[in-house]
Design a protein around this motif. Sequence first.
Motif, PDB file in Angstrom:
ATOM      1  N   PHE A  88     -23.296  43.498 -38.127  1.00 43.14           N
ATOM      2  CA  PHE A  88     -24.513  42.743 -37.738  1.00 43.14           C
ATOM      3  C   PHE A  88     -24.561  41.501 -38.534  1.00 43.14           C
ATOM      4  O   PHE A  88     -24.952  41.825 -39.946  1.00 43.14           O
ATOM      5  N   ARG A  89     -24.352  40.501 -38.080  1.00 43.92           N
ATOM      6  CA  ARG A  89     -24.022  39.333 -38.970  1.00 43.92           C
ATOM      7  C   ARG A  89     -25.073  38.785 -39.946  1.00 43.92           C
ATOM      8  O   ARG A  89     -24.994  38.243 -40.894  1.00 43.92           O
ATOM      9  N   ASN A  90     -26.292  38.722 -39.093  1.00 41.75           N
ATOM     10  CA  ASN A  90     -27.288  38.302 -39.735  1.00 41.75           C
ATOM     11  C   ASN A  90     -27.915  39.186 -40.877  1.00 41.75           C
ATOM     12  O   ASN A  90     -29.047  38.896 -41.344  1.00 41.75           O
ATOM     13  N   MET A  91     -27.553  40.551 -40.722  1.00 43.51           N
ATOM     14  CA  MET A  91     -28.248  41.463 -41.718  1.00 43.51           C
ATOM     15  C   MET A  91     -27.569  41.491 -43.091  1.00 43.51           C
ATOM     16  O   MET A  91     -26.266  41.245 -43.109  1.00 43.51           O
ATOM     17  N   GLU A  95     -28.227  46.439 -45.312  1.00 37.71           N
ATOM     18  CA  GLU A  95     -28.651  46.869 -44.188  1.00 37.71           C
ATOM     19  C   GLU A  95     -27.619  47.435 -42.935  1.00 37.71           C
ATOM     20  O   GLU A  95     -27.941  48.109 -42.145  1.00 37.71           O
ATOM     21  N   LEU A  98     -27.196  50.847 -43.735  1.00 34.98           N
ATOM     22  CA  LEU A  98     -28.280  51.758 -43.542  1.00 34.98           C
ATOM     23  C   LEU A  98     -28.500  51.838 -42.014  1.00 34.98           C
ATOM     24  O   LEU A  98     -28.835  53.164 -41.573  1.00 34.98           O
ATOM     25  N   ILE A  99     -28.488  50.851 -41.222  1.00 36.98           N
ATOM     26  CA  ILE A  99     -28.548  51.059 -39.850  1.00 36.98           C
ATOM     27  C   ILE A  99     -27.626  52.277 -39.401  1.00 36.98           C
ATOM     28  O   ILE A  99     -27.822  52.991 -38.367  1.00 36.98           O
ATOM     29  N   GLN A 100     -26.318  52.249 -40.000  1.00 36.21           N
ATOM     30  CA  GLN A 100     -25.328  53.309 -39.319  1.00 36.21           C
ATOM     31  C   GLN A 100     -26.158  54.677 -39.754  1.00 36.21           C
ATOM     32  O   GLN A 100     -25.897  55.513 -38.978  1.00 36.21           O
TER      33      GLN A 100
ATOM     34  N   TRP B 173     -37.434  51.189 -39.555  1.00 35.61           N
ATOM     35  CA  TRP B 173     -36.187  51.603 -39.251  1.00 35.61           C
ATOM     36  C   TRP B 173     -35.850  51.010 -37.732  1.00 35.61           C
ATOM     37  O   TRP B 173     -34.953  50.563 -37.350  1.00 35.61           O
ATOM     38  N   LEU B 176     -35.056  47.426 -37.924  1.00 34.55           N
ATOM     39  CA  LEU B 176     -33.652  47.355 -38.243  1.00 34.55           C
ATOM     40  C   LEU B 176     -32.694  47.411 -36.882  1.00 34.55           C
ATOM     41  O   LEU B 176     -31.785  46.896 -36.655  1.00 34.55           O
ATOM     42  N   ALA B 177     -33.244  48.438 -36.197  1.00 29.47           N
ATOM     43  CA  ALA B 177     -32.243  48.673 -35.104  1.00 29.47           C
ATOM     44  C   ALA B 177     -32.499  47.648 -33.928  1.00 29.47           C
ATOM     45  O   ALA B 177     -31.266  47.258 -33.269  1.00 29.47           O
ATOM     46  N   ARG B 179     -32.928  44.263 -34.655  1.00 31.19           N
ATOM     47  CA  ARG B 179     -32.402  43.378 -35.166  1.00 31.19           C
ATOM     48  C   ARG B 179     -30.655  43.472 -34.959  1.00 31.19           C
ATOM     49  O   ARG B 179     -30.017  42.432 -34.611  1.00 31.19           O
ATOM     50  N   ALA B 180     -30.193  44.580 -35.192  1.00 29.90           N
ATOM     51  CA  ALA B 180     -28.978  44.923 -35.102  1.00 29.90           C
ATOM     52  C   ALA B 180     -28.748  44.701 -33.472  1.00 29.90           C
ATOM     53  O   ALA B 180     -27.449  44.056 -33.318  1.00 29.90           O
ATOM     54  N   GLN B 183     -27.945  41.722 -32.214  1.00 31.11           N
ATOM     55  CA  GLN B 183     -26.482  40.826 -32.613  1.00 31.11           C
ATOM     56  C   GLN B 183     -25.217  41.513 -31.876  1.00 31.11           C
ATOM     57  O   GLN B 183     -24.379  40.816 -31.630  1.00 31.11           O
ATOM     58  N   SER B 184     -25.492  42.811 -31.703  1.00 27.00           N
ATOM     59  CA  SER B 184     -24.357  43.539 -30.878  1.00 27.00           C
ATOM     60  C   SER B 184     -24.790  44.752 -30.046  1.00 27.00           C
ATOM     61  O   SER B 184     -25.144  45.802 -30.895  1.00 27.00           O
ATOM     62  N   ALA B 191     -22.755  52.880 -32.940  1.00 23.34           N
ATOM     63  CA  ALA B 191     -23.081  53.416 -34.194  1.00 23.34           C
ATOM     64  C   ALA B 191     -24.111  54.721 -34.178  1.00 23.34           C
ATOM     65  O   ALA B 191     -24.257  55.544 -35.020  1.00 23.34           O
TER      66      ALA B 191
END
Lengths: 240, 300
Positions: A88-91, A95, A98-100, B173, B176-177, B179-180, B183-184, B191
């Motif tokens: 996630f290139r902008n993060m 982060e 953490l997302i994982q 959170w 966060l998800a 935003r992720a 991106q993809s 994930a």
Amino acid sequence: MLETIGLTKRFGGLFANTDINLSIAEGEIRGLIGPNGAGKTTFINLLTGVEEPSSGDIWLAGKTLLGQVPYTRARRGLLRTFQVPKLFRNMTVLENLLIQHFACGQGTQRDARLRADGLLEMAGLTRLRDSPASHLSGGQQALLQLLGGFMVERLRCYLLDEPFAGVNPIVKDTMVELIHQYNRSRGITFLIVSHEMSVIRQLCSRVTVLAEGKVLIEGALDEVTANAQVIDAYLGKTWS
Amino acid sequence: MLLGVDLQLLSQYVIAGLMIGVLYALMALGVTFIYSVMKMINWSMGQFYMLGSFIQYLLVVRWLGPDLWFVALPITAACVFVIGAILQLVLIRPMFTGGVERRDEYATVITIALLLLLQSLATVLNGPDEHTPGSHLPNLTVGTLPVSGATLAASLGGIAALILFAVLLRRTWVGLALRAAAQSRIAVQTAGVDLMRLDMIAFGIGVALAAIAGALLAPVYLVYPTNGAVTTTKGFEIIIIGGLGSIPGALVGGLLLGLVEALGSVFIAPAYQNAYGFVLLIALLLIRPTGLFGERLRAA
């Protein structure tokens, strides 16, 4: 731990994977090699649910994965990396880890941070913790992708698609060490797709060779590389 | 005096323009946010603006009264979030789970159908009548400039909504998800993120932003079944000015549009207020076809 039975994927008239029967024991590090276009990435996509197989079955720890969407497979402990790192290139680097952790839905924020800091320390990425992932070099991106799976407590089987491509030798050593460590201390099963024979030799007691979507042979690396069919597959028939 | 225009008048218009710009930005943000997560354009955005204005109107007129407009606002936002989430579940989710081949075409057809449905439904239930929830907010004077209390309240409410949205994206959170996922979409799923549920949340938040704009502007503009049309047009103008999928683009584009409309009104004529944005848009496209913050799309 991970088993496929007659796994087949057809794109129109093209058979990308044909009748693949593969069985990986718990705690094994299996190598998956083969020439370009052999169907290695398709195989990983089928295992993780990114693509649906045309026929065949996939078992993880005694339960079928068929009909499961990618996220439920991940939550059952089957994680993967991508050949071209999908970060996630902008993060920030932190982060991305953490997302994982939160994606697989367990543990507190504090646990996640401790774990992420520990991993970054081990990987020597601590000083890049708060930089955007897009600032990392190719090798560092591959490394960060690998760390992602280690964030997940319930990780059981980790599929790595060309994790060492374009990675410098020092980072490569770090990655090999991390894989060894998680394999030994937590008994995690790995399936590693790679063209890098020296790394495969270091890590994998057994390798499976795919060619034209089929399993050609399975065995120790030195055994299979001596096999005439494998040499044909890599170099073309005129050479033998 | 500047070019024969009274400076006091000018600053009054500029302030009013920027205040409305915040609301435009809110509208554009909803469109761009849904696009960046779900990679689809929701053409029915204006109808969620309309829904927001009607719900706000009903809450204020039937139960709460104009003094409690700020209590009605979060209720309106929550209602439209839920309506949006349900519509996503029923109408939009199937295109991500079934093997739909031309997903963007499906999205276009279904959201335009939704636009017509919601607008016609509102006309049937309400008739063509125009309403206003009214406002007891006094007009203020900043220095010597008069400022409409309702407009000021709307823009402050808009700023609060923008801050809340930023906190949600940066500090939680789910943010966060989201935003992720922007991106993809593949990588968040492998994930372990339940992307279908995340899409539902994203769609709900996106349409709630439009509804907040509608609710805040209810006392300034009027409440009627087709009141979403003008704001939708402006929302899409801003998206093109700012760059599709860019959150800073939506914010800057919104303020810029408000400003340009104000300047056009002062220096040319207020009658063409809705046209100045298009002049800005065309001028910008000549210089920067991707919009201010847009990036060139790469295939595959």
